[in-house]
Write a protein that holds these residues in place. Structure first.
Motif, short mmCIF file in Angstrom:
data_model
loop_
_atom_site.label_atom_id
_atom_site.label_comp_id
_atom_site.label_asym_id
_atom_site.label_seq_id
_atom_site.Cartn_x
_atom_site.Cartn_y
_atom_site.Cartn_z
N LEU A 1 -42.83 8.63 -44.36
CA LEU A 1 -41.47 8.64 -43.80
C LEU A 1 -40.48 7.90 -44.68
O LEU A 1 -39.31 8.30 -44.78
CB LEU A 1 -41.49 8.03 -42.40
N PHE B 1 -38.68 9.99 -47.39
CA PHE B 1 -37.83 11.13 -47.02
C PHE B 1 -36.38 10.84 -47.40
O PHE B 1 -35.86 9.74 -47.15
CB PHE B 1 -37.91 11.41 -45.52
N TRP C 1 -32.19 12.16 -46.98
CA TRP C 1 -31.41 12.71 -45.87
C TRP C 1 -31.52 14.23 -45.86
O TRP C 1 -31.53 14.85 -44.79
CB TRP C 1 -29.94 12.29 -45.98
N GLN D 1 -34.05 15.91 -46.41
CA GLN D 1 -35.30 16.21 -45.73
C GLN D 1 -35.27 15.79 -44.26
O GLN D 1 -35.87 16.44 -43.42
CB GLN D 1 -36.46 15.51 -46.45
N TRP D 2 -34.53 14.71 -43.98
CA TRP D 2 -34.54 14.18 -42.61
C TRP D 2 -33.77 15.06 -41.63
O TRP D 2 -34.21 15.24 -40.49
CB TRP D 2 -33.93 12.77 -42.59
N TRP D 3 -32.63 15.65 -42.05
CA TRP D 3 -31.83 16.34 -41.04
C TRP D 3 -32.52 17.56 -40.45
O TRP D 3 -32.45 17.77 -39.23
CB TRP D 3 -30.42 16.66 -41.57
N LEU E 1 -35.06 16.18 -37.93
CA LEU E 1 -34.45 15.74 -36.67
C LEU E 1 -34.09 16.94 -35.79
O LEU E 1 -34.29 16.90 -34.57
CB LEU E 1 -33.21 14.89 -36.96
N ALA F 1 -43.66 14.48 -38.71
CA ALA F 1 -42.52 13.59 -38.52
C ALA F 1 -41.67 14.03 -37.34
O ALA F 1 -41.21 13.21 -36.55
CB ALA F 1 -41.68 13.54 -39.80
#
Length: 267
Positions: free
Chosen positions: A47, A50, A52, A54-56, A59, A163
């Motif tokens: 985690l 990662f 941003w 990859q994160w959006w 989420l 994730a």
């Protein structure tokens, strides 16, 4: 594939047995915890690495994942397992049919639409809220497919779904605590909710992972067509949910649309 499909539907049926104690929200919360535990063990996401970018999508995938399960289980509570799963199945069917412009796909879309009209025909006993929840689950499943593709391209292996499952479980953590405080769990209800998580999340995920190494994606998609039928049969045998001939006709239309569409593409 048979084991995966049956496990998914039997898990949903067993989970519905905990509705009187937990309600659909509580059962979904437990399912999210189990899914996160299994996917984190398999995916082992890094985690901290990662970005941003990859994160959006992760989420968004977490949001869709939780909403999909919540709307599906709420629909099962109102209209039964067979009809809820059939309506949810319209999500991947729409994605498949929207990808081409052939006449056969247009015919399949008409067949599926006719099936939905039969399922949602106006009657005094029609539960439109339950039907809308099933269609919401369908929209979430379609979004889940598209987001999974984006996550898969940006994050290697199963790290992305793992994730997303972890984030979804964290969101549902206070929900689960609140439900447990208001409705203290009984051993039977807790066992049913955990079984739903294992049978509808862990077993299908691992089974599909091994299946797709041996079976082509079109063949796998073709077999998915029987899931609404499996759901109706499991609902009849385990929950005593009887469907009339019109409901079976609607389910048959949706299954036929997917079968013909995939078979035509294979040909």
């Amino acid at each position: 594939m048979v084991g995966s499909g049956l496990s998914n539907q039997v898990g949903a049926a067993i989970g519905s047995l905990a509705f009187p104690v937990f309600g659909p929200v509580g059962v979904v919360a437990v399912r999210q915890y189990v899914a996160a535990f299994v996917l984190l063990a398999v995916g082992r996401p890094r985690l901290r690495s990662f970005t941003w970018r990859q994160w959006w999508p992760v989420l968004l995938l977490a949001l869709v994942f939780g909403t999909m399960n919540l709307s599906l289980y709420s629909a099962i509570d109102r209209i039964g397992l067979g009809l809820a799963v059939t309506l949810e199945f319209l999500g991947p069917l729409t994605i498949a049919l929207a990808a081409t412009r052939r006449r056969v796909d247009a015919c399949c879309a008409l067949i599926a639409t006719a099936g939905v009209v039969v399922l949602m025909r106006p009657q005094p006993s029609t539960d439109y809220a339950g039907m809308c929840l099933g269609l919401l689950a369908a929209g979430c499943w379609a979004s889940y497919i598209l987001l999974n593709g984006t996550v898969g391209r940006r994050i290697p292996g199963a790290q992305g779904p793992a994730a997303a499952a972890a984030v979804s479980a964290m969101v549902f953590l206070p929900v689960g605590v609140a439900v447990a405080v208001q409705h203290p769990p009984t051993p039977k209800a807790a066992a049913c909710a955990i079984a739903a998580g294992l049978l509808s999340s862990a077993v299908p995920y691992l089974a599909d992972l091994f299946t797709l190494r041996r079976v082509s994606a079109p063949a796998f998609g073709l077999f998915m067509s029987v899931n609404p039928v499996l759901a109706a049969v499991v609902g009849r045998l385990l929950l005593g949910q009887h469907l009339g001939w019109t409901a079976w006709a609607g389910i048959g239309a949706v299954v036929t649309a997917n079968t013909v569409g995939i078979a035509a593409r294979r040909g």
